[in-house]
Design a protein around this motif. Sequence first.
Motif, PDB file in Angstrom:
ATOM      1  N   GLU A 173       0.848  -1.197   0.000  1.00 26.32           N
ATOM      2  CA  GLU A 173       0.000   0.000   0.000  1.00 26.32           C
ATOM      3  C   GLU A 173       0.884   1.247   0.000  1.00 26.32           C
ATOM      4  O   GLU A 173       1.824   1.341   0.792  1.00 26.32           O
ATOM      5  CB  GLU A 173      -0.880   0.028   1.250  1.00 26.32           C
ATOM      6  CG  GLU A 173      -1.856  -1.114   1.352  1.00 26.32           C
ATOM      7  CD  GLU A 173      -3.223  -0.788   0.798  1.00 26.32           C
ATOM      8  OE1 GLU A 173      -3.493   0.390   0.489  1.00 26.32           O
ATOM      9  OE2 GLU A 173      -4.026  -1.728   0.683  1.00 26.32           O
ATOM     10  N   LEU A 174       0.576   2.201  -0.858  1.00 23.90           N
ATOM     11  CA  LEU A 174       1.296   3.471  -0.881  1.00 23.90           C
ATOM     12  C   LEU A 174       0.991   4.225   0.412  1.00 23.90           C
ATOM     13  O   LEU A 174      -0.165   4.463   0.735  1.00 23.90           O
ATOM     14  CB  LEU A 174       0.869   4.310  -2.083  1.00 23.90           C
ATOM     15  CG  LEU A 174       1.548   5.657  -2.241  1.00 23.90           C
ATOM     16  CD1 LEU A 174       3.029   5.474  -2.560  1.00 23.90           C
ATOM     17  CD2 LEU A 174       0.873   6.464  -3.334  1.00 23.90           C
ATOM     18  N   VAL A 175       2.046   4.566   1.157  1.00 24.15           N
ATOM     19  CA  VAL A 175       1.848   5.304   2.397  1.00 24.15           C
ATOM     20  C   VAL A 175       2.501   6.685   2.364  1.00 24.15           C
ATOM     21  O   VAL A 175       2.247   7.509   3.238  1.00 24.15           O
ATOM     22  CB  VAL A 175       2.342   4.516   3.641  1.00 24.15           C
ATOM     23  CG1 VAL A 175       1.501   3.281   3.849  1.00 24.15           C
ATOM     24  CG2 VAL A 175       3.804   4.169   3.557  1.00 24.15           C
ATOM     25  N   SER A 231      -8.365   9.676  -5.678  1.00 25.60           N
ATOM     26  CA  SER A 231      -7.311  10.600  -5.282  1.00 25.60           C
ATOM     27  C   SER A 231      -6.054   9.786  -5.006  1.00 25.60           C
ATOM     28  O   SER A 231      -6.112   8.560  -4.915  1.00 25.60           O
ATOM     29  CB  SER A 231      -7.729  11.366  -4.021  1.00 25.60           C
ATOM     30  OG  SER A 231      -7.659  10.524  -2.896  1.00 25.60           O
ATOM     31  N   ILE A 232      -4.941  10.462  -4.834  1.00 26.93           N
ATOM     32  CA  ILE A 232      -3.690   9.760  -4.537  1.00 26.93           C
ATOM     33  C   ILE A 232      -3.807   8.967  -3.239  1.00 26.93           C
ATOM     34  O   ILE A 232      -3.145   7.961  -3.049  1.00 26.93           O
ATOM     35  CB  ILE A 232      -2.493  10.732  -4.503  1.00 26.93           C
ATOM     36  CG1 ILE A 232      -1.177   9.942  -4.480  1.00 26.93           C
ATOM     37  CG2 ILE A 232      -2.596  11.669  -3.313  1.00 26.93           C
ATOM     38  CD1 ILE A 232       0.040  10.756  -4.749  1.00 26.93           C
ATOM     39  N   ASN A 233      -4.685   9.404  -2.348  1.00 24.84           N
ATOM     40  CA  ASN A 233      -4.875   8.705  -1.077  1.00 24.84           C
ATOM     41  C   ASN A 233      -5.758   7.475  -1.204  1.00 24.84           C
ATOM     42  O   ASN A 233      -5.944   6.752  -0.231  1.00 24.84           O
ATOM     43  CB  ASN A 233      -5.468   9.659  -0.036  1.00 24.84           C
ATOM     44  CG  ASN A 233      -4.534  10.806   0.265  1.00 24.84           C
ATOM     45  OD1 ASN A 233      -3.329  10.628   0.329  1.00 24.84           O
ATOM     46  ND2 ASN A 233      -5.093  11.980   0.423  1.00 24.84           N
ATOM     47  N   VAL A 271       1.260  -0.373 -11.044  1.00 22.09           N
ATOM     48  CA  VAL A 271      -0.184  -0.339 -11.219  1.00 22.09           C
ATOM     49  C   VAL A 271      -0.853  -0.698  -9.900  1.00 22.09           C
ATOM     50  O   VAL A 271      -0.554  -1.733  -9.301  1.00 22.09           O
ATOM     51  CB  VAL A 271      -0.632  -1.304 -12.332  1.00 22.09           C
ATOM     52  CG1 VAL A 271      -2.148  -1.331 -12.447  1.00 22.09           C
ATOM     53  CG2 VAL A 271      -0.016  -0.905 -13.661  1.00 22.09           C
ATOM     54  N   PHE A 272      -1.740   0.183  -9.473  1.00 20.07           N
ATOM     55  CA  PHE A 272      -2.554  -0.006  -8.277  1.00 20.07           C
ATOM     56  C   PHE A 272      -3.973  -0.354  -8.725  1.00 20.07           C
ATOM     57  O   PHE A 272      -4.314  -0.189  -9.892  1.00 20.07           O
ATOM     58  CB  PHE A 272      -2.618   1.295  -7.464  1.00 20.07           C
ATOM     59  CG  PHE A 272      -1.295   1.813  -6.995  1.00 20.07           C
ATOM     60  CD1 PHE A 272      -0.847   1.560  -5.706  1.00 20.07           C
ATOM     61  CD2 PHE A 272      -0.491   2.578  -7.834  1.00 20.07           C
ATOM     62  CE1 PHE A 272       0.369   2.052  -5.267  1.00 20.07           C
ATOM     63  CE2 PHE A 272       0.724   3.074  -7.403  1.00 20.07           C
ATOM     64  CZ  PHE A 272       1.159   2.806  -6.114  1.00 20.07           C
ATOM     65  N   ILE A 273      -4.817  -0.741  -7.806  1.00 21.00           N
ATOM     66  CA  ILE A 273      -6.218  -0.977  -8.149  1.00 21.00           C
ATOM     67  C   ILE A 273      -6.848   0.294  -8.708  1.00 21.00           C
ATOM     68  O   ILE A 273      -7.611   0.243  -9.661  1.00 21.00           O
ATOM     69  CB  ILE A 273      -7.006  -1.505  -6.928  1.00 21.00           C
ATOM     70  CG1 ILE A 273      -6.650  -2.977  -6.682  1.00 21.00           C
ATOM     71  CG2 ILE A 273      -8.510  -1.355  -7.136  1.00 21.00           C
ATOM     72  CD1 ILE A 273      -7.309  -3.594  -5.476  1.00 21.00           C
ATOM     73  N   GLY A 274      -6.492   1.458  -8.141  1.00 19.01           N
ATOM     74  CA  GLY A 274      -7.136   2.704  -8.538  1.00 19.01           C
ATOM     75  C   GLY A 274      -6.303   3.651  -9.371  1.00 19.01           C
ATOM     76  O   GLY A 274      -6.655   4.819  -9.517  1.00 19.01           O
TER      77      GLY A 274
END
Length: 159
Positions: free
Chosen positions: A59-61, A106-108, A130-133
Amino acid sequence: MKFVKVEWNPAAGGFWLDPRGYVAELPKLVDDLPKGAGAFATDPGHYDFGSPRCVKDLELVGASLAGDGDAGFEVRFGANEWKHDSGLVIRYAQVSDLRLAAPGASINDLGPVLLDEILPAKHGCRHEIVFIGGTLAISCADFDARWEWDGGPGGADFE
């Protein structure tokens, strides 16, 4: 991404992920990748979905620009509690291009990482995540990726 497949599968209600094309191509690409990027891409656990060193489900934190004049960029990923024993920090050097696409989010709210791909580029490499969003793509001279324990150094590093 050019070789890694990330596709929505409506019948399954989830994403179909297939890194095999990239893994097969990687031996031909690795000599053209910068040292740090090549070491990270070829780590045996990188595309092993059961490995604690696979990027899937991170997860991007956080993300930040370096203030040292090196055009650096740092991305921090938190561990998935069911899979990873540490988070991942990637420090990019001499960033020439940085793109974030997060349609409808959003980035969050990018969600977990699905997969990534690292390809040679004119001035180093291009790392697409690649993220889900959404998608984050960074072109740079090279990068240093480190699995860190509880925010401190440890685990495997890729130098």
